[in-house]
Design a protein around this motif. Structure first.
Motif, mmCIF file in Angstrom:
data_model
loop_
_atom_site.group_PDB
_atom_site.id
_atom_site.type_symbol
_atom_site.label_atom_id
_atom_site.label_comp_id
_atom_site.label_asym_id
_atom_site.label_seq_id
_atom_site.Cartn_x
_atom_site.Cartn_y
_atom_site.Cartn_z
ATOM 1 N N GLU A 213 -4.923 3.307 -4.619
ATOM 2 C CA GLU A 213 -3.929 2.671 -5.484
ATOM 3 C C GLU A 213 -3.882 1.192 -5.136
ATOM 4 O O GLU A 213 -3.985 0.829 -3.962
ATOM 5 C CB GLU A 213 -2.559 3.312 -5.285
ATOM 6 C CG GLU A 213 -2.541 4.741 -5.791
ATOM 7 C CD GLU A 213 -1.163 5.357 -5.841
ATOM 8 O OE1 GLU A 213 -0.951 6.219 -6.692
ATOM 9 O OE2 GLU A 213 -0.316 4.975 -5.018
ATOM 10 N N VAL A 228 4.469 0.370 -10.418
ATOM 11 C CA VAL A 228 3.500 1.434 -10.693
ATOM 12 C C VAL A 228 2.112 0.802 -10.611
ATOM 13 O O VAL A 228 1.740 -0.020 -11.451
ATOM 14 C CB VAL A 228 3.727 2.059 -12.085
ATOM 15 C CG1 VAL A 228 2.706 3.158 -12.340
ATOM 16 C CG2 VAL A 228 5.138 2.615 -12.203
ATOM 17 N N THR A 231 -4.262 3.427 -10.344
ATOM 18 C CA THR A 231 -4.652 4.584 -9.527
ATOM 19 C C THR A 231 -6.096 4.955 -9.839
ATOM 20 O O THR A 231 -6.469 5.075 -11.018
ATOM 21 C CB THR A 231 -3.733 5.788 -9.826
ATOM 22 O OG1 THR A 231 -2.386 5.422 -9.504
ATOM 23 C CG2 THR A 231 -4.112 7.009 -8.993
ATOM 24 N N GLY A 247 -1.937 0.918 -14.044
ATOM 25 C CA GLY A 247 -0.515 0.830 -13.725
ATOM 26 C C GLY A 247 0.133 -0.343 -14.422
ATOM 27 O O GLY A 247 -0.551 -1.271 -14.874
ATOM 28 N N GLY B 46 4.355 11.587 -15.317
ATOM 29 C CA GLY B 46 4.122 10.637 -14.224
ATOM 30 C C GLY B 46 2.983 11.130 -13.360
ATOM 31 O O GLY B 46 2.279 12.088 -13.709
ATOM 32 N N SER B 104 9.749 4.868 -10.642
ATOM 33 C CA SER B 104 8.766 3.843 -10.255
ATOM 34 C C SER B 104 7.812 4.438 -9.223
ATOM 35 O O SER B 104 7.865 5.623 -8.922
ATOM 36 C CB SER B 104 9.483 2.615 -9.685
ATOM 37 O OG SER B 104 10.107 2.947 -8.465
ATOM 38 N N ALA B 106 4.126 5.285 -7.030
ATOM 39 C CA ALA B 106 2.944 6.112 -7.305
ATOM 40 C C ALA B 106 2.631 6.956 -6.069
ATOM 41 O O ALA B 106 3.497 7.164 -5.222
ATOM 42 C CB ALA B 106 1.771 5.226 -7.709
ATOM 43 N N SER B 109 3.174 5.491 -2.460
ATOM 44 C CA SER B 109 4.508 5.020 -2.077
ATOM 45 C C SER B 109 5.042 5.873 -0.932
ATOM 46 O O SER B 109 4.734 7.064 -0.840
ATOM 47 C CB SER B 109 5.460 5.118 -3.268
ATOM 48 O OG SER B 109 4.937 4.435 -4.374
ATOM 49 N N GLY B 125 6.511 7.212 -10.836
ATOM 50 C CA GLY B 125 6.264 6.326 -11.977
ATOM 51 C C GLY B 125 6.488 7.048 -13.295
ATOM 52 O O GLY B 125 5.729 6.885 -14.248
#
Lengths: 326, 156
Positions: A213, A228, A231, A247, B46, B104, B106, B109, B125
């Motif tokens: 990411e 976001v 990915t 994202g 998401g 929010s 991904a 995180s 997200g």
């Protein structure tokens, strides 16, 4: 730098020092020995944190209270008092002197002055094989003045006793009295693109895939979950892209030039939002680095990295804690 | 040597009861509704942190006070929705929740990493299809994997 001062540069940390400097610092020293680029810096060992706890009977009482309590209101109240008490703690002169000397030495090694620092947690229970402590310890980015470095060290210590940290440790079955906090002070790594790489696909537990990411600028917005990111899923064997998802990358953070500590965050332009942060070449370079780190550290890794002018720096690496279904 | 045994009332790494495990979603819940069957509506999508299916009552969490209130009430089997993964305020109740929806973040995180340690799926997200958070609060929902690390949120 003399280890007897409780401060050691990352390149001098040895395996027997792991419990003194915490998991993150130890893993960075291993990466350095593998020849992988990591930001230069030094570590403050956990004995200084222990000295803080021993400096006041009230602090010890509060830690005991937190460790024993299962009542949310009591935990919040004790954590809040602990935070205030640590804020008012005066760092001992010998530590202030040792940190000041280490900052001078770091600038000498980097060959320039006015260095911008990152001050990061390195708890003894951090980046372990069974639990990550991810996001619980505090990080200060873009720290410029020695005084701000010293304040940030206290802030990192405090973060071990935040309600979130305390409850995370309790729920993971780790006794609070076992947790000690080391601190890393590093050169702040500038970045065009930053991100996280899992050398196995943690979402679907697929060991044949890697997951990357990435976002523009510094990675703090990504790991803290405020944007976001892009990915990418890669085939581990070939490095080919198996799938990718653009994202929204709403904001971008950077460490501005100047003398003021901190990081600035602004909205990402529509053009940059619509562009992928990494192309095939960058992804392939990251994948190769990820596999090198995995081989060197002996297990699938969760790696935080940044890229500046196509040069990749590893900010931290920890074992993936959640691949047990394989 | 420290004792890392369980602490009072907090079981380490307790697997939530309502999580349908493995890497296969619970397909039985997603057949075309027939007479008398509950209506299921896909309301959001998401990235899913772990390929698990989880069902429960959704609660919108905006502050540490909301977390503490949910802890006291009993968070067992519920699904928490947070707007910002940055706060990681869910720590106190993660071991009790059956899943998390986050607007929010991904898969890299911190919230996604920690939810995986607790063996619960987090939908990161998440984009909702027109519903407000208030309309979702206290509704029965399911998080389920779709494909390529994507998951969906379904309202019953």
């Amino acid at each position: 730098m003399c280890a007897s001062s409780g401060i050691t540069f990352i390149d001098a940390i040895q395996s027997e020092d792991a419990s003194r400097y915490g998991g993150k610092a130890y893993n960075l020293s291993r990466l350095h020995r593998l020849g992988i680029r990591v930001p230069m810096g030094f570590c403050i060992d956990c004995s200084h944190f222990t000295s803080l706890l021993e400096s006041s009977p009230r602090l010890k009482d509060l830690v005991d209270s937190l460790a024993e309590s299962d009542d949310p209101d009591r935990i919040l109240s004790s954590a809040s008092e602990l935070e205030t008490t640590v804020t008012s703690y005066s760092l001992p002169t010998h530590l202030v002197d040792a940190v000041t000397s280490a900052l001078v030495e770091l600038e000498r090694r980097l060959g320039r002055s006015g260095v911008c620092y990152a001050v990061r947690s390195s708890a003894t229970i951090e980046d372990a094989t069974s639990h990550s402590f991810a996001g619980q310890g505090r990080t200060y980015l873009g720290v410029r003045e020695p005084k701000d470095v010293l304040d940030s060290i206290k802030g990192v210590w405090q973060s071990l006793f935040s309600p979130n940290s305390v409850l995370y440790l309790k729920t993971m079955g780790v006794q609070l009295s076992c947790a000690k906090m080391g601190v890393i002070v590093q050169e702040m790594a500038d970045a065009d693109v930053s991100g996280v790489m899992f050398t196995a696909n943690v979402a679907n537990q697929n060991m044949d895939q890697m997951l990357i990411e990435s976002t523009w600028g510094l990675g703090e917005q990504l790991v803290s979950g405020r944007v976001v990111p892009d990915t990418f899923v890669l085939d581990r064997r070939t490095g080919d892209i198996a799938s990718r998802k653009l994202g929204t990358k709403e904001t971008v953070s950077s460490c501005p030039a100047g003398t003021v500590s901190g990081v600035t965050t602004k909205s990402t332009s529509p053009k940059m939002r619509s562009r992928y942060t990494l192309g095939k070449r960058g992804l392939r370079a990251l994948a190769e680095l990820g596999l090198e780190v995995e081989r060197g550290l002996g297990a699938p890794q969760d790696i935080e990295w940044c890229m500046k002018d196509d040069e990749i720096t590893v900010l931290q690496s920890r074992p993936i804690t959640t691949m047990k279904r394989c | 040597m420290c004792d890392t045994g369980a602490l009072i009332g907090l079981s380490p790494r307790k697997a939530p009861l309502e999580v349908t495990s493995l890497l296969r979603p619970a397909k039985a819940s997603f057949r075309k509704p027939s007479c008398g069957a509950p209506t299921l509506r896909e309301i959001g999508q998401g990235l899913i942190s772990l390929n698990l299916t989880a069902s429960g009552e959704l609660r919108v969490v905006k502050s540490i006070q909301d977390v503490i209130a949910l802890w006291k009430e009993g968070a067992q089997g519920k699904i928490a929705l947070v707007e910002d993964a940055g706060t990681t305020t869910l720590g106190p109740i993660l071991s009790k929740l059956s899943g998390v929806v986050c607007m929010s973040g991904a898969l890299g995180s911190h919230l996604a990493i920690v939810t995986r340690e607790f063996e619960i799926p987090a939908l990161m997200g998440t984009k909702l299809d027109g519903l407000s958070l208030a309309e979702l609060d206290r509704k029965q929902v399911t998080i389920r994997p779709k494909e390529d690390n994507v998951g969906v949120l379904v309202m019953h």
